[in-house]
Scaffold this motif. Structure first.
Motif, PDB file in Angstrom:
ATOM      1  N   UNK A 855       0.828  -1.211   0.000  1.00 16.22           N
ATOM      2  CA  UNK A 855       0.000   0.000   0.000  1.00 16.22           C
ATOM      3  C   UNK A 855       0.859   1.256   0.000  1.00 16.22           C
ATOM      4  N   UNK A 856       1.846   1.308   0.901  1.00 22.93           N
ATOM      5  CA  UNK A 856       2.678   2.512   0.988  1.00 22.93           C
ATOM      6  C   UNK A 856       3.542   2.713  -0.261  1.00 22.93           C
ATOM      7  N   UNK A 857       4.239   1.674  -0.784  1.00 25.66           N
ATOM      8  CA  UNK A 857       4.998   1.873  -2.030  1.00 25.66           C
ATOM      9  C   UNK A 857       4.125   2.311  -3.204  1.00 25.66           C
ATOM     10  N   UNK A 858       2.883   1.805  -3.255  1.00 21.43           N
ATOM     11  CA  UNK A 858       1.989   2.212  -4.341  1.00 21.43           C
ATOM     12  C   UNK A 858       1.653   3.698  -4.248  1.00 21.43           C
ATOM     13  N   UNK A 859       1.419   4.186  -3.029  1.00 18.71           N
ATOM     14  CA  UNK A 859       1.145   5.616  -2.843  1.00 18.71           C
ATOM     15  C   UNK A 859       2.377   6.441  -3.206  1.00 18.71           C
ATOM     16  N   UNK A 860       3.543   5.948  -2.788  1.00 15.29           N
ATOM     17  CA  UNK A 860       4.787   6.654  -3.140  1.00 15.29           C
ATOM     18  C   UNK A 860       4.963   6.728  -4.651  1.00 15.29           C
ATOM     19  N   UNK A 861       4.695   5.619  -5.330  1.00 16.55           N
ATOM     20  CA  UNK A 861       4.840   5.579  -6.788  1.00 16.55           C
ATOM     21  C   UNK A 861       3.907   6.589  -7.456  1.00 16.55           C
ATOM     22  N   UNK A 862       2.649   6.629  -6.983  1.00 13.34           N
ATOM     23  CA  UNK A 862       1.692   7.594  -7.544  1.00 13.34           C
ATOM     24  C   UNK A 862       2.139   9.021  -7.265  1.00 13.34           C
ATOM     25  N   UNK A 864       5.220  10.344  -6.682  1.00 16.90           N
ATOM     26  CA  UNK A 864       6.374  10.854  -7.430  1.00 16.90           C
ATOM     27  C   UNK A 864       6.012  11.069  -8.905  1.00 16.90           C
ATOM     28  N   UNK A 865       5.131  10.219  -9.434  1.00 20.18           N
ATOM     29  CA  UNK A 865       4.700  10.418 -10.825  1.00 20.18           C
ATOM     30  C   UNK A 865       3.851  11.674 -10.961  1.00 20.18           C
ATOM     31  N   UNK A 866       2.883  11.812 -10.044  1.00 16.39           N
ATOM     32  CA  UNK A 866       1.979  12.964 -10.123  1.00 16.39           C
ATOM     33  C   UNK A 866       2.700  14.271  -9.827  1.00 16.39           C
ATOM     34  N   UNK A 867       3.639  14.248  -8.881  1.00 13.83           N
ATOM     35  CA  UNK A 867       4.368  15.479  -8.561  1.00 13.83           C
ATOM     36  C   UNK A 867       5.163  15.962  -9.766  1.00 13.83           C
ATOM     37  N   UNK A 868       5.791  15.033 -10.470  1.00 12.52           N
ATOM     38  CA  UNK A 868       6.522  15.434 -11.671  1.00 12.52           C
ATOM     39  C   UNK A 868       5.563  15.968 -12.732  1.00 12.52           C
ATOM     40  N   UNK A 869       4.418  15.278 -12.889  1.00  6.14           N
ATOM     41  CA  UNK A 869       3.442  15.708 -13.888  1.00  6.14           C
ATOM     42  C   UNK A 869       2.893  17.090 -13.556  1.00  6.14           C
ATOM     43  N   UNK A 870       2.580  17.325 -12.286  1.00  8.43           N
ATOM     44  CA  UNK A 870       2.061  18.636 -11.874  1.00  8.43           C
ATOM     45  C   UNK A 870       3.083  19.740 -12.096  1.00  8.43           C
ATOM     46  N   UNK A 871       4.348  19.445 -11.802  1.00  9.06           N
ATOM     47  CA  UNK A 871       5.400  20.446 -12.001  1.00  9.06           C
ATOM     48  C   UNK A 871       5.541  20.775 -13.490  1.00  9.06           C
ATOM     49  N   UNK A 872       5.396  19.763 -14.350  1.00  7.83           N
ATOM     50  CA  UNK A 872       5.454  19.993 -15.795  1.00  7.83           C
ATOM     51  C   UNK A 872       4.302  20.879 -16.259  1.00  7.83           C
ATOM     52  N   UNK A 873       3.092  20.578 -15.775  1.00  9.86           N
ATOM     53  CA  UNK A 873       1.923  21.367 -16.158  1.00  9.86           C
ATOM     54  C   UNK A 873       2.078  22.810 -15.707  1.00  9.86           C
ATOM     55  N   UNK A 874       2.567  23.033 -14.470  1.00 10.35           N
ATOM     56  CA  UNK A 874       2.758  24.393 -13.955  1.00 10.35           C
ATOM     57  C   UNK A 874       3.743  25.169 -14.814  1.00 10.35           C
ATOM     58  N   UNK A 944      13.838  13.698  -8.068  1.00 10.33           N
ATOM     59  CA  UNK A 944      13.300  12.852  -7.000  1.00 10.33           C
ATOM     60  C   UNK A 944      12.766  11.546  -7.562  1.00 10.33           C
ATOM     61  N   UNK A 945      12.016  11.653  -8.663  1.00  8.86           N
ATOM     62  CA  UNK A 945      11.479  10.435  -9.289  1.00  8.86           C
ATOM     63  C   UNK A 945      12.621   9.543  -9.756  1.00  8.86           C
ATOM     64  N   UNK A 946      13.586  10.147 -10.426  1.00  8.13           N
ATOM     65  CA  UNK A 946      14.677   9.364 -10.996  1.00  8.13           C
ATOM     66  C   UNK A 946      15.458   8.619  -9.909  1.00  8.13           C
ATOM     67  N   UNK A 947      15.673   9.305  -8.775  1.00  9.52           N
ATOM     68  CA  UNK A 947      16.517   8.723  -7.731  1.00  9.52           C
ATOM     69  C   UNK A 947      15.771   7.759  -6.813  1.00  9.52           C
ATOM     70  N   UNK A 948      14.433   7.861  -6.762  1.00  9.05           N
ATOM     71  CA  UNK A 948      13.679   6.989  -5.853  1.00  9.05           C
ATOM     72  C   UNK A 948      12.948   5.862  -6.571  1.00  9.05           C
TER      73      UNK A 948
END
Length: 1059
Positions: A855-862, A864-874, A944-948
């Protein structure tokens, strides 16, 4: 723009300012405007519901009598004449204002205004940037923004604080004129007025002069109208002769001439009016940085950032220029003029269909049951199944179209020779031997992969033996008769079965020693009649089968479906079930998950209902969604369903086999065609389609009592799983089939792209008898991004010469999950509103304890993906580019903001730890600081995504592996915990769901890491090409090249490692 007498708009109104103007626009008026373009209510249109009371929205440039925009001068003249634009404010207020360009081209003015007339203006010199679309904070925050057409919006960024003047034009065409004209003025602001308004000795004019002089044999500078018409038709074969003659008459009438001779100037004017596509001109100006031609560098940037091409070189671009440029000067100096660029865009190189898919590009070593197989029903028919005669051309046509499953309905014939015939109409028949010879001749012309012969046997034993003799003699070694191996669990692959012919039919038991025996009848029509009769549960009719014919059947033994519980336990992988359309539909609705699981291992065939006496077709998509491999189609009947089938089987080199999505092949996976919304483990995508224009639409073939003028509109249909099916349409363009301009953008969320198709349909809104103009259907996976032409096909599938759609295509990852956001499907999703893919409770404690660890790794995976996507959109929003734009386009836009007044960069590229940071050269203004902050956040989130990613992925993978160890023990675990029957089945289903989620989320994380790597490369390339890669010395450039090599090396090393 003034409204014309015909309901259109005049391009250059003589008294543009002398009219009544509103000071505000209410929400109600915008709502009314939004309703002006009707939407089709169903995929297959019901004409009865469409005709009465239809409102139509009309593009100003769609009227044949109007002057087209073909140069910067035309744009400037239009702006000097002025037109009404709506001024958008952040406080949900929208005001109508009349905008004009000063005669000296130095300022933009508007009225009425409470300001002093000298203040209600904007100096051209103060303009920093002009954006097309709703790409500013004002548009994003305006409460009425959703009701504003994306393609009619524009923003003028001005002043040192980069303020925005946000405007909405009456049409996308007007917005394009203002954007192109203003960009041209800004880029030429330091030139004198006469040079901006000049351009009479352009390469285009020189080329047309040379063309005219070559045809002017007398050298008098004048030629017969017939000669001039023929000359223009040679240069543009698609244009209609009547249209050219009408244009010459208009030009001569305006000059009060009464002659049939054409001067050089009139020829030039007519050609530019008729053969310049305004939408292509606007695009050329945009990508050439406001020039009227493209050099090799412009073209390279266009191919990389817009067309999605990689590894483009200057030599490639010069080759394109040499191939398509028409002017001698353009070829010598290496640039494309408007005519050469138009030639390139309509060429096969800019076709919407990805050429990669024109060859076999999928893994062909999977079991046969993992592929969709192109299949024909009643192949011997070329008309309807009730009265149609048998015709040998039915087999030729099907095999040339790469059908890999064809049908032979065999009955006793005269002279002891079996025949193939339509048993509903015995008026004509085909000799079985002749059919087999034709099949042998054409079997592997279009595809080398295996061909399945579905034999409907209605012959006596005596003639069955004759069938066997013909089959063995004619097919010889091509015939596949190897028995299924007892140790194997899956069918052989298409690769292994290359150039083999497989017989499908009834088979006697393997230990049967007699020369003949009884089997149930394989008669589909009789079976349907039996099912509909009162004795449905009575005995089935038996027929006698000879052992020789039985022995020809190997891995496609026909058996009857009972239910999934019995079938999954007892069926051999070499056996195939046939389902009637109604039976398959019922199973698909009631047991969609079981149907998918069944089709992972076994072949299933679905045939149309015998009640379709007109040989109409079922919708194959309904059964592909459940994994059914062989969906038999009536190839003799064209229409939407046949369009889907033909398009679907084009995606793998047209070989007749298409690999199913992995979620429908993996032994332990969960998929239901009735899934609402997101598919577990699959990343949804957003398909962005802009319908720009159409070219050379013919009149509907079945239209009666109507002239040649049509009122076209475009309907876009998405076919796929039910959650993806959608339909939208453009406005109607009145009285223009030659070059209607639509300029409308659409977004579709695609939850399972591998099963989705797009169908473009061109229809006539003012039809009599027939509305259909043309269509083109294509799998989503075959779409090429960028500016593309779509070749239209007729109702029967023939290519319509010169008839095309001009579109822009972009496919982006869904920014988040769950339902579409109000402000567009690509909007950011905050952490609090984020929806995570949940694991299911199986009810088996030992198994659930393992899955809880994920459960926790799945949330982490979502996250880091969403944070990168949001930063791209911004970052894209702040850079003023749409979310569908590539990161390279974003950085190129960013670079224009990060320069001083003397064009020196404010920042330079610094590869720090192999990541492309932007370092300030000196003091940075506050506005640019905001941009740099957004850029640094995007780099940080990518880092962060790349390193984690590896660590998170390992945790998810470990949970998946540990969970899979319990797969074989689920029944025993259920027994221990008292779970059985339906509850146990539910537990097994939840187990498959969890495994699918874990595998899918791991794959998504891996893909996100690859995307982050690609983003870093795009950033570095864009920085170097825009001048940000060069610091005070050449060392920075060398460092940036080393950084790119390091990124590539790191990427390769990581991929060869854990991920």
């Amino acid at each position: 723009m003034a409204e014309g007498p015909d309901g259109g708009y005049e391009l250059f109104p003589e008294h543009g300012r002398g009219r009544e103007r509103r000071t505000g626009v209410t929400e109600a008026s915008l709502m009314e405007a939004a309703k002006a373009a009707p939407r089709r209510s169903s995929i297959i249109k019901d004409p009865a519901n469409q005709k009465p009371g239809r409102k139509k929205t009309v593009s100003f440039s769609s009227m044949p009598s109007e002057k087209k925009i073909s140069s910067a001068n035309d744009c400037i003249s239009f702006m000097q004449g002025g037109c009404e634009l709506k001024k958008v404010r952040p406080n949900s207020r929208i005001y109508s204002r009349f905008f004009t360009l000063d005669p000296d081209l130095q300022a933009l003015r508007w009225e009425p205004s409470k300001k002093d007339p000298e203040k209600a203006k904007l100096d051209i010199s103060a303009i920093k940037e002009i954006r097309l679309g709703k790409n500013t904070e004002t548009f994003r925050n305006n409460g009425l923004a959703d009701q504003i057409c994306e393609d009619s919006a524009l923003s003028i960024i001005h002043g040192e604080n980069y303020e925005s003047l946000d405007l909405v034009a009456n049409s996308a065409d007007v917005a394009n004129i203002w954007v192109s004209g203003l960009r041209y003025l800004v880029s030429h602001s330091k030139q004198p007025l006469d040079s901006v308004e000049g351009g009479q000795n352009t390469p285009r004019l020189q080329w047309l002069n040379s063309v005219f002089e070559a045809a002017d044999v007398d050298g008098n500078g004048i030629m017969l109208e017939d000669t001039a018409v023929e000359l223009i038709k040679q240069l543009n074969p698609a244009i209609k002769e009547a249209k050219v003659r009408l244009k010459f008459k208009e030009i001569q009438k305006s000059k009060e001439k009464l002659t049939t001779r054409v001067t050089k100037e009139e020829f030039y004017e007519a050609f530019c009016e008729l053969c310049t596509r305004p939408e292509v001109y606007f695009l050329l100006v945009q990508i050439s940085k406001n020039k009227e031609y493209l050099d090799a560098n412009d073209l390279m940037l266009f191919l990389e950032s817009e067309q999605g091409m990689t590894q483009v070189t200057e030599e490639m671009c010069l080759d394109i220029i040499q191939k398509y440029e028409l002017s001698q000067e353009g070829c010598l100096k290496g640039f494309l003029t408007i005519d050469g660029f138009t030639q390139y865009l309509v060429s096969h190189e800019c076709d919407v269909f990805d050429p990669v898919h024109k060859k076999v590009c999928q893994d062909m070593a999977q079991p046969l049951s993992h592929y969709y197989i192109n299949s024909s029903h009643n192949t011997y028919l070329i008309e309807d199944q009730f009265r149609g005669p048998a015709d040998i051309n039915g087999y030729v046509r099907a095999l040339k179209l790469s059908c890999r499953s064809i049908e032979l309905d065999v009955s006793d014939g005269p002279d002891n020779e079996p025949i193939i015939c339509n048993r509903n109409s015995m008026t004509s028949s085909l000799a079985f031997r002749n059919v087999i010879e034709v099949i042998n001749k054409y079997a592997f012309i279009s595809s080398e992969f295996p061909l399945i012969l579905c034999i409907g046997n209605h012959c006596s034993v005596q003639q069955q033996k004759v069938m066997v003799q013909h089959i063995k003699k004619i097919f010889g070694s091509k015939l596949f008769t190897e028995r299924p191996l007892p140790l194997e669990s899956y069918l052989p692959s298409p690769e292994k079965l290359k150039k083999k012919i497989i017989v499908k039919g009834k088979k006697l038991p393997s230990d049967y020693d007699l020369l003949e025996g009884e089997v149930t009848d394989e008669d589909e029509e009789a079976e349907m009649s039996r099912r509909m009769s009162e004795d449905y549960f009575g005995e089935q009719r038996l027929i006698t089968l000879c052992k020789e014919l039985s022995d020809l059947v190997s891995i496609c033994k026909s058996v009857q479906y009972r239910d999934f519980d019995v079938t999954m336990k007892s069926q051999n992988y070499g056996e195939i079930c046939s389902f009637s359309e109604s039976q398959a539909s019922r199973i698909a609705n009631e047991y969609p998950e079981d149907f998918v699981n069944y089709n992972k291992k076994f072949l299933s065939r679905v045939y149309p209902s015998p009640m379709r006496i007109d040989s109409s077709n079922l919708n194959p998509q309904d059964f592909w969604n459940c994994g059914c491999q062989i969906v038999a189609m009536n190839y003799q009947t064209p229409g939407p369903m046949m369009d889907l089938n033909i398009a679907w089987f084009m995606q793998n080199g047209g070989c007749g086999y298409v690999l199913r999505p992995s979620i429908m092949r993996d032994e332990i996976s969960y998929f239901s065609a009735n899934t609402k919304g997101m598919v577990p483990g699959v990343s949804p995508q957003v398909l962005h389609i802009k319908i720009i224009s159409g070219q050379n639409f013919p009149k509907p073939k079945g239209a009666c009592a109507k002239g040649d003028v049509i009122d076209p509109y475009i309907c876009i249909e998405i076919h796929g799983i039910p959650a993806d099916c959608a339909e939208q349409r453009t406005k109607t363009v009145q009285q223009n089939g030659d070059n209607p301009i639509f300029d409308e953008s659409f977004e579709f969320q695609i939850n399972l792209p591998e099963l989705a198709m797009v169908r473009f349909m061109v229809l006539d809104d003012d039809y009599i008898g027939d509305e259909f103009i043309g269509q083109y259907t294509i799998p989503v996976d075959c779409l090429q991004p960028g500016y593309r032409h779509v070749p239209l096909r007729s109702f029967v599938g023939d290519t319509l010469e010169h008839a095309k759609l001009f579109v822009h295509v972009a496919i982006t990852n869904r920014g988040g999950g769950g339902k579409a956001q109000k402000k567009g499907l690509s909007a950011r999703i905050g952490k609090k509103a984020r929806e995570y893919t949940m694991l299911r409770n199986t009810g088996l404690k030992t198994v659930d304890d393992i899955f809880k660890l994920a459960i926790h790794p799945l949330r982490e995976a979502s996250d880091v993906r969403e944070n990168m996507q949001n930063a791209l959109v911004s970052l894209k929003e702040l850079c003023g580019v749409p979310t569908s734009a590539s990161l390279k386009q974003c950085i190129l836009s960013l670079a224009t903001r990060l320069v001083n007044s003397d064009s020196t960069p404010l920042v330079f590229l610094n590869m720090k730890d192999n990541y492309p940071y932007l370092e300030p050269v000196g003091a940075i203004p506050d506005v640019q600081k905001k941009l740099l902050t957004a850029y640094e956040l995007m780099i940080q989130e990518s880092r962060t995504l790349f390193e984690s990613a590896d660590t998170i992925h390992d945790k998810i993978l470990q949970c998946q592996k540990t969970g899979m160890e319990f797969h074989e023990e689920l029944h025993s675990l259920g027994t221990k915990e008292g779970i059985k029957g339906r509850k146990l089945n539910k537990a097994i289903e939840s187990f498959a769901w969890n495994v699918t989620v874990l595998k899918g989320q791991g794959d998504l994380l891996k893909n996100a890491k690859n995307e982050a790597t690609e983003n870093m490369k795009q950033i570095q390339q864009a920085c170097v090409s825009s001048g940000l890669g060069k610091a005070s010395s050449t060392t920075a450039d060398a460092k940036s090249k080393r950084g790119l090599a390091a990124i590539e090396e790191k990427d390769t090393g990581e991929e060869n490692g854990r991920l």
